[in-house]
Design an enzyme around this catalytic site. Structure first.
Site, PDB file in Angstrom:
ATOM      1  N   GLU A 173      72.663 -53.176  35.605  1.00 50.72           N
ATOM      2  CA  GLU A 173      73.965 -52.805  35.032  1.00 50.72           C
ATOM      3  C   GLU A 173      73.877 -51.434  34.369  1.00 50.72           C
ATOM      4  OE1 GLU A 173      76.898 -54.218  31.385  1.00 50.72           O
ATOM      5  OE2 GLU A 173      75.463 -55.669  32.215  1.00 50.72           O
ATOM      6  N   GLU A 214      79.123 -45.375  21.587  1.00 49.39           N
ATOM      7  CA  GLU A 214      78.891 -44.713  22.874  1.00 49.39           C
ATOM      8  C   GLU A 214      79.575 -43.354  22.955  1.00 49.39           C
ATOM      9  OE1 GLU A 214      78.959 -45.737  27.659  1.00 49.39           O
ATOM     10  OE2 GLU A 214      79.694 -47.202  26.196  1.00 49.39           O
ATOM     11  N   LYS A 240      79.634 -53.924  40.508  1.00 53.70           N
ATOM     12  CA  LYS A 240      79.801 -54.257  39.094  1.00 53.70           C
ATOM     13  C   LYS A 240      81.263 -54.090  38.721  1.00 53.70           C
ATOM     14  CE  LYS A 240      78.836 -52.548  34.418  1.00 53.70           C
ATOM     15  NZ  LYS A 240      78.168 -51.511  33.596  1.00 53.70           N
ATOM     16  N   GLU A 254      78.992 -62.668  25.025  1.00 50.72           N
ATOM     17  CA  GLU A 254      78.815 -61.228  24.798  1.00 50.72           C
ATOM     18  C   GLU A 254      80.081 -60.608  24.220  1.00 50.72           C
ATOM     19  OE1 GLU A 254      77.951 -57.181  27.376  1.00 50.72           O
ATOM     20  OE2 GLU A 254      76.853 -59.010  27.879  1.00 50.72           O
TER      21      GLU A 254
END
Length: 413
Positions: free
Chosen positions: A265, A221, A176, A400
């Site tokens: 992910e 986050e 990733k 996104e």
């Protein structure tokens, strides 16, 4: 100077309880807003009693070492003795060890704090200097808009970068990588940045809204929180646009929760956080199944992580252990960082680095600085990224990033 060579001043710190200060944003300095707030908890910083700057690969460990010395040398009067009182510093760290942007901790001259049931003022001075006083609230100016355009990476350039990354991923060079792009706008002369901060705080009350040295944003986050021996984090990876009505919105959440691409992910990100924390908290655990977190602009896959610290680590110590997570870099980390430097034609600066605050005892709260922008000399640069895996489609990843730009772009619309 290195951490051991710095001259550490002796700070005099005094916290007193006060009445509710009301809205926090009008208390901010127009030119140098300093803020950390979410869900009724907030810290407003005014002035600078001490500014500590760091750079390079040891920027976080240096900050942890220097902060211990600053706290040990301070004379602190804090009858409230609760989260956010006493000596605190607000800080922001560059994403990359190669960044030209400095990382820093700022100890304000005045801190106005509030949580769900009490408010306080902390005044800080160097040595025997008189303790400062807080200026009155200043009405926030608004009424301006900013038009954003492509920065160093165009939409077409981003699609090409994603396609290149997918080829590498399918060749099993890595699992990733997170690729970002930038947008740039010009602020009008004399623009009151507090208007942008107020818009973010109003629209995203469940996010950490921050302002540190011209770096502003609202992050959902939590990179790490340390409170009285307990460590916690919230990992976000995998996202989807909100629906246009209740039915389509629920369908979007369900599709995200059942997407193998997004689940993969997300697991890369969760496992990177758990691996980094286990040396400090052997019993650290994540929620068994990720949940869908609803924000005004999108859905996220989220997992909460919690454990007990066994080695006395501070929140600053843990920054170096955790950053960068797979949610903002990729897996394996070093391979992902090399690919980011190859494919992103700009310095991320403080975007996706840690931003937050630390107290004298090392407890503190730090977010991953996403949904953010840097203001420098009237120019504002916003950043947004997406996690790329082997199944990624360039156009979808571009969309996104457009969703993730929305907090900053809409706050200036």
């Amino acid at each position: 100077m290195t951490g051991t060579e710095r001259v550490i001043p002796s700070l005099t710190v005094e916290t007193t309880e006060t009445g509710d200060p009301g809205p926090l944003v009008p208390l901010l300095d127009r030119a140098h807003p300093l803020l950390w707030t979410r869900r009724g908890f907030g810290l407003v910083g005014l002035g600078e009693a001490l500014r500590l700057e760091f750079s390079g690969p040891t920027r976080m460990t240096d900050a942890a070492a220097v902060w211990r010395r600053v706290a040990a040398a301070a004379r602190i009067t804090d009858p409230l003795d609760r989260t956010g009182t006493g000596l605190v510093a607000l800080g922001s760290f560059a994403f990359s060890e190669h960044s030209s942007q400095t990382s820093l901790l700022i100890v304000p001259s005045v801190v106005i704090g509030r949580d769900h049931d009490r408010s306080w003022v902390t005044r800080i001075a160097v040595g025997e200097a008189d303790l400062p006083t807080a200026p009155p609230a200043d009405p926030v100016d608004g009424g301006y808009r900013v038009e954003f355009g492509p920065g160093s990476m165009s939409a077409e350039g981003y699609r090409d970068a994603v396609a290149t990354a997918v080829t590498r991923l399918r060749g099993h060079e890595l699992s990733k990588v997170v690729l970002a792009r930038d947008l740039v706008g010009l602020l009008p002369d004399g623009a009151d940045l507090r208007a942008v901060i107020a818009a973010l705080d109003l629209a995203y009350p469940d996010c950490w809204t921050f302002a540190v040295d011209g770096f502003i944003g609202s992050s959902p986050e939590t990179l790490v929180s340390v409170d009285d021996g307990t460590v916690s984090a919230r990992v976000l990876a995998g996202s989807a646009a909100r629906g246009t009505d209740a039915r389509s919105d629920q369908d979007a959440a369900t599709a995200l929760a059942t997407s193998s691409k997004d689940q993969d992910e997300h697991q890369y990100a969760v496992q990177s956080v758990l691996a980094a924390l286990r040396r400090h908290s052997p019993n650290v655990m994540a929620s068994e199944i990720p949940f869908t977190l609803r924000l005004p602009n999108l859905w996220h896959l989220a997992s909460d992580v919690e454990g007990d610290l066994t080695d006395g680590s501070t929140s600053l110590d843990l920054l170096a252990a955790l950053h960068p997570t797979a949610a903002v870099a990729g897996t394996p980390t070093e391979d992902a960082l090399r690919l980011i430097e190859e494919l992103e034609p700009f310095d991320r600066g403080r975007y996706a680095g840690p931003v937050g605050w630390v107290g004298a005892d090392g407890d503190g709260e730090w977010a991953v600085a996403v949904r953010s922008a840097q203001v420098t000399a009237g120019r504002i640069t916003a950043y947004a990224g997406a996690g790329i895996v082997a199944e990624s489609v360039p156009e979808r990843e571009l969309l996104e990033t457009r969703m993730k730009f929305r907090p900053i772009v809409e706050a200036l619309s």
